[in-house]
Design a protein around this motif. Structure first.
Motif, PDB file in Angstrom:
ATOM      1  N   GLY A  55      37.469  38.182  33.853  1.00 55.98           N
ATOM      2  CA  GLY A  55      36.349  39.115  33.843  1.00 55.98           C
ATOM      3  C   GLY A  55      35.985  39.601  32.460  1.00 55.98           C
ATOM      4  O   GLY A  55      35.158  40.495  32.303  1.00 55.98           O
ATOM      5  N   SER A  72      32.999  33.135  30.708  1.00 54.62           N
ATOM      6  CA  SER A  72      32.061  32.229  31.377  1.00 54.62           C
ATOM      7  C   SER A  72      30.623  32.685  31.162  1.00 54.62           C
ATOM      8  O   SER A  72      29.731  31.869  30.919  1.00 54.62           O
ATOM      9  CB  SER A  72      32.359  32.160  32.873  1.00 54.62           C
ATOM     10  N   THR A  73      30.417  33.985  31.247  1.00 50.97           N
ATOM     11  CA  THR A  73      29.065  34.506  31.062  1.00 50.97           C
ATOM     12  C   THR A  73      28.544  34.154  29.678  1.00 50.97           C
ATOM     13  O   THR A  73      27.405  33.698  29.527  1.00 50.97           O
ATOM     14  CB  THR A  73      29.067  36.034  31.245  1.00 50.97           C
ATOM     15  N   SER A 116      34.220  37.109  38.633  1.00 53.27           N
ATOM     16  CA  SER A 116      34.621  36.005  37.770  1.00 53.27           C
ATOM     17  C   SER A 116      35.650  35.157  38.506  1.00 53.27           C
ATOM     18  O   SER A 116      36.254  35.590  39.484  1.00 53.27           O
ATOM     19  CB  SER A 116      35.214  36.533  36.473  1.00 53.27           C
ATOM     20  N   GLY A 159      38.736  34.077  37.982  1.00 47.86           N
ATOM     21  CA  GLY A 159      40.082  34.579  38.164  1.00 47.86           C
ATOM     22  C   GLY A 159      40.140  35.729  39.152  1.00 47.86           C
ATOM     23  O   GLY A 159      41.096  35.869  39.918  1.00 47.86           O
TER      24      GLY A 159
HETATM   25  N1  LIG Z   1      25.872  37.356  38.782  1.00 53.78           N
HETATM   26  C1  LIG Z   1      26.672  38.391  38.530  1.00 53.78           C
HETATM   27  N2  LIG Z   1      26.421  39.601  39.064  1.00 53.78           N
HETATM   28  C2  LIG Z   1      27.216  40.655  38.811  1.00 53.78           C
HETATM   29  N3  LIG Z   1      28.303  40.620  38.029  1.00 53.78           N
HETATM   30  C3  LIG Z   1      28.621  39.447  37.461  1.00 53.78           C
HETATM   31  C4  LIG Z   1      27.846  38.275  37.690  1.00 53.78           C
HETATM   32  N4  LIG Z   1      28.410  37.258  36.988  1.00 53.78           N
HETATM   33  C5  LIG Z   1      29.486  37.776  36.377  1.00 53.78           C
HETATM   34  N5  LIG Z   1      29.621  39.094  36.645  1.00 53.78           N
HETATM   35  C6  LIG Z   1      30.657  39.989  36.127  1.00 53.78           C
HETATM   36  O1  LIG Z   1      30.708  39.859  34.731  1.00 53.78           O
HETATM   37  C7  LIG Z   1      32.049  39.977  34.271  1.00 53.78           C
HETATM   38  C8  LIG Z   1      32.388  38.798  33.400  1.00 53.78           C
HETATM   39  O2  LIG Z   1      32.459  37.656  34.194  1.00 53.78           O
HETATM   40  P1  LIG Z   1      32.863  36.223  33.628  1.00 53.78           P
HETATM   41  O3  LIG Z   1      32.713  35.268  34.734  1.00 53.78           O
HETATM   42  O4  LIG Z   1      32.132  35.962  32.379  1.00 53.78           O
HETATM   43  O5  LIG Z   1      34.412  36.420  33.298  1.00 53.78           O
HETATM   44  P2  LIG Z   1      35.447  35.388  32.699  1.00 53.78           P
HETATM   45  O6  LIG Z   1      35.877  35.894  31.378  1.00 53.78           O
HETATM   46  O7  LIG Z   1      34.902  34.022  32.764  1.00 53.78           O
HETATM   47  O8  LIG Z   1      36.671  35.570  33.703  1.00 53.78           O
HETATM   48  P3  LIG Z   1      37.668  34.498  34.365  1.00 53.78           P
HETATM   49  O9  LIG Z   1      38.759  34.315  33.386  1.00 53.78           O
HETATM   50  O10 LIG Z   1      38.174  35.185  35.577  1.00 53.78           O
HETATM   51  O11 LIG Z   1      36.892  33.272  34.673  1.00 53.78           O
HETATM   52  C9  LIG Z   1      32.905  40.094  35.507  1.00 53.78           C
HETATM   53  O12 LIG Z   1      33.231  41.443  35.688  1.00 53.78           O
HETATM   54  C10 LIG Z   1      32.022  39.612  36.620  1.00 53.78           C
HETATM   55  O13 LIG Z   1      32.333  40.254  37.818  1.00 53.78           O
END
Ligand SMILES: Nc1ncnc2c1ncn2[C@@H]1O[C@H](COP(=O)(O)OP(=O)(O)OP(=O)(O)O)[C@@H](O)[C@H]1O
Ligand SMILES: [Mg+2]
Lengths: 510, 335
Positions: A51, A55-56, A405, A407
């Protein structure tokens, strides 16, 4: 790789530049004012808690998502965020965890979807195949270009995705946890390919939770926490514990918290399980308080063994005993009633109801009932409990799981199986996509469950996990159990030798 | 594990979250449209806002609304029930025959009609869950079979002869409130409780969202799928009985094309034909919207043909609006 380290800040034009990029979702700052340069020839690793926004951030770079504010430039030109097609034109390609391949088309056809060689609506198939062969060679994939994608393994499909990126002359390749479903060997092959690509000047952005591979292939690492960059440093300038500290903000002293105890009586005993094409006379016994690991290559029958014990795809022959009593398991419901729980290997396809809330998903296995009706408050309480204890990052527990996310989605699946209170637990790659701290926390829970006298089966492709957590390890190959190792016999070499059938170890036949 | 997300962004202070609201957006939109159309009609069609017509509207809606509750359940599981119109006719005819020719009292007659509907639903459910037919095919077959059986039993002639007291169901009043309107309230409440507070409802959502996850979680898939079609058939039967009571006869041609209005109501109300999404309140508003449009059109002297065009347009509009809002809410911070 490696030679990159001397590239300084100013001498080279960055391939991609992010300037104060932010992304807000309702209730969440996913990415906050990230500024970053990516250079050609480097493997740039992104690390951070579940989170953290990895990925974002990558989706913004690949133009899958639009930033709320900030600028993205590729090769000096500002990016308009018109979408992935535009990103490809600029030479940015992303390989997602769920592959975007058409399973019924051939490898060659998949490689050129949207830009088939030819003209006037015609496809020059001979040329397409020739080009495809060249691309497959570059990604070190030895399959025929006429094979249907459906018939390829996960690792092979992933390589096709990378070839697809090369087909559009990508200069920046983004990989989101690419080794999560690969074996050690497949991972190493992938690294070799990535090494060759970066040597040709390509930049690779690489998200990973695996410390060993971060150090193995990374040139620089950017650590994200709560959406912000904590640091960007050459990988050589950091050791494992410093990396973990900057990710989590504290020490994680024990990645594999396990206390070994004298196991109790046999709880699960499966014998002679058969399933055509999947299992050949496979079996296992697990005692109370034991964690038994299943090792083997992808497709060796580890998942199939767990799933047949659970009745997801029941065995056609064989017997299962629980606490000494024979049980008949024809479907998951029988297994659950008998006290067996299974954490599925792939959370998206058969684990989660993605559109539904975190609370609904957690309580699915055991609904909190009150007076014949679902106790909505109880449900919320349960969900809050697991949100706390597993650190599931979500602003509200009724939010759809699809918005979490990767994880954090995995933690939801874990919470569900923990909640069922099953006595025999089958965990199939339970740590997939979890960050180091979350994994350590999860293993803590597994150890606790074992200490309570439960019987646990752990499937993992990551040998250190098995070797640190398990009382015994069974190795499978081609649907049968080919070896069993006690703790003092553990070594990666031995396990790999058994799993691949090399090294002339004795096979355990019946 | 640290969890700073909500503290830092104020996600917790917010009393309502946009995500939660987005689920209700299409409902709000449909409700808004309903009110606008209602007000406009009151002005342009003098006969619209009369006690008589409103009474009529209420009981007209009741047939569709009651049936929409059952179809909502089915659609949430990712299924569809095309047979509700035919099944309603079958129930109406059999119910009336039971009273007229076998002398059953109205209560038993109505229950008989419900039982007929439930049985048809059971067949649908078993065909889907055990035989493995796609819901579209299973219920398309039932649409034809039930209609055929009605025509065979009646010789395509309406059946009469139910006792007068049977009229209460579709024409009666309790104080100022028409009985059919009470039935809407009752059935909608039942449907709402089933969906939100019972295993069946919960599993309906999960089955519609990810059937394999449901199976691996120990959900008795076939049983719950079957149950949903049984309920849909039963509510269709109730709709048929209300209609029969309103015209005091069992009409063999009743309900032809009615399934389309009912499905339209459910979809306008925000349910997804892919499953996993839908609410009773939404479907109810959808049913009222469809009924008001049909009723208002009659008041304005607009023919059925044009009504059909209008309803089609509204389906497009409602679903497009829903998707548009969803995309917006999922990707952008608002408010
Ligand atoms: N479409 C969406 N709507 C609302 N919240 C989102 C959305 N996409 C991502 N988030 C939130 O944004 C935050 C970052 O998410 P992201 O997927 O980038 O994390 P990550 O670093 O890739 O984590 P992981 O290691 O678990 O894959 C998280 O809190 C997630 O819940
Ligand atoms: Mg991620």
């Amino acid at each position: 790789m490696g030679e990159f380290a001397q590239v300084g800040e100013s001498e080279v034009e960055p391939l991609a530049r992010l300037t104060e990029v932010s992304k807000r979702f309702p209730g969440v700052n996913a990415v906050t004012e990230v500024s970053l340069d990516i250079f050609g020839g480097e493997v740039h690793v992104f690390a951070g808690e579940n989170g953290a926004g990895k990925s974002t951030l990558m989706k913004i770079l690949a133009q899958v998502d639009r930033p709320t504010s900030g600028r993205v430039e590729v090769a000096g030109a500002p990016v308009t965020h018109r979408g992935p097609a535009e990103a490809r034109r600029l030479g940015v390609a992303m390989v997602h965890q769920e592959f975007a391949l058409a399973p019924d088309l051939t490898v060659a056809e998949n490689l050129f979807i949207g830009q088939e060689p030819g003209g006037f609506g015609w496809i020059r198939r001979g040329r397409e195949r020739a080009l495809a062969r060249e691309l497959l060679r570059r990604v070190g994939l030895g399959v025929r270009e006429t094979r249907a994608v459906r018939s390829l393994s996960t690792a092979e499909q992933q390589r096709v995705e990378i070839a697809k990126a090369l087909a559009v002359d990508a200069r920046l390749l983004i990989l989101d946890e690419p080794t999560a479903s690969l074996t050690e060997r497949e991972s190493r092959e992938l690294f070799t390919v990535l090494g060759e690509l970066t040597a040709q000047g390509m930049a690779v952005c690489y998200i990973s939770h695996r410390l060993d591979e971060i150090f193995a292939i990374g040139d620089r690492v950017t650590v994200l926490r709560d959406g912000s960059v904590v640091t960007t440093v050459p990988v050589g300038g950091m050791d494992e514990s410093a990396l973990v500290r900057s990710m989590v903000g504290r020490e994680v002293d024990d990645l594999y918290p396990r206390t070994f105890r004298e196991p109790g009586p046999v709880r699960l005993e499966a014998r002679g399980l058969e399933r055509p094409g999947a299992l050949r006379h496979a079996g296992l016994t697990v005692r109370a308080g034991e964690i038994v690991g299943l090792a083997g290559l992808v497709g060796a029958g580890r998942t199939e063994l767990a799933r047949s014990v659970f009745g997801a795809e029941p065995a056609t022959a064989g017997s299962i005993r629980l606490d000494g009593r024979p049980v008949r398991i024809r479907r998951p419901r029988d297994a659950i009633a008998a006290g067996i729980g299974y954490l599925t290997e792939s959370r998206k396809s058969d684990g989660l109801a993605l559109q539904l809330g975190v609370d609904v998903n957690i309580t699915l296995g055991r609904l909190p009932m009150r007076g014949g009706l679902i106790d909505l408050r109880g449900q919320r309480r349960v969900a809050e409990h697991y949100r706390e204890s597993l650190g599931i990052r979500v602003p509200r527990v009724d939010r759809a799981v699809s918005l979490l996310s990767g994880g954090n989605q995995q933690k939801v699946v874990l919470a569900r199986i923990l909640r069922t209170g099953a006595e025999v637990l089958l965990f199939d790659e339970p740590g997939r996509g979890m960050d180091v701290a979350a994994k350590s926390e999860m293993f803590q829970q597994l150890d606790q469950l074992a200490a309570e006298g439960r019987a646990i089966v752990l499937i993992s492709s990551y040998l250190p996990e098995l070797m640190n957590m398990c009382d015994r390890i069974l190795v499978l190959r081609a649907g049968r159990v080919v070896g069993e190792l006690e703790r003092e016999e553990y070594s990666e070499q031995r396990i790999v030798a058994l799993a691949t059938g090399a090294g002339g170890e004795h096979e355990q036949r019946d | 594990m640290s969890s700073g997300t909500e503290a830092e962004t104020g996600g917790r202070q917010r009393l309502w979250s946009p995500v939660r609201v987005s689920g209700a957006v299409s409902r709000l939109a449909a409700a808004g449209a309903l009110i606008v159309i209602f007000v406009v009609l009151s002005f342009v069609a003098p006969s619209f806002l009369t006690a008589d017509n409103l009474f009529n509207l209420g009981s007209q809606t009741s047939v569709k609304a009651v049936m929409a509750v059952g179809v909502t359940l089915v659609i949430i599981t990712g299924g569809i029930d095309l047979s509700v119109g035919s099944v309603a006719a079958l129930s109406g005819v059999v119910g009336v025959l039971l009273m007229a020719e076998h002398g059953l009292n109205p209560l038993l007659g109505v229950l008989g009609g419900l039982a007929v509907g439930a049985t048809a639903g059971l067949v649908n459910g078993l065909l889907v869950s055990r035989v493995g037919l796609p819901p579209f095919i299973a219920t398309l077959g039932m649409l034809s079979v039930a209609r055929g059986v009605v025509l065979i039993t009646t010789g395509a002639v309406a059946v009469f002869g139910a006792p007068d007291s049977f009229r209460v169901l579709g024409q009666g009043v309790l104080g100022p409130v028409p009985v059919p309107v009470l039935l809407i309230v009752f059935v909608a409440l039942a449907g709402h409780v089933i969906l939100t507070r019972t295993r069946l409802g919960r599993y309906a959502y999960v089955l519609g969202s990810n059937p394999e996850a449901a199976r691996l979680s120990g959900v008795a898939v076939s049983r719950h799928i079957t149950a949903v079609y049984v309920l849909s058939g039963m509510f269709a039967g109730l709709g048929g009985m209300i209609a029969a009571s309103r015209i005091n006869s069992g009409q063999p041609n009743f309900g032809e094309g009615l399934e389309l209005d009912v499905i339209a109501a459910v979809v306008i109300g925000g349910a997804s034909l892919f499953g996993g999404r839908g609410t009773i309140l939404g479907s109810l508003i959808g049913a009222f919207l469809v009924a008001v449009i049909r009723n208002g059109a009659v008041q304005l002297g607009i023919g059925t043909f044009y009504q059909n065009v209008l309803i089609g347009l509204i389906i497009w509009l409602a679903v497009w609006w829903d998707r548009y809002q969803r995309r917006k809410f999922n990707n952008e911070e608002t408010g």
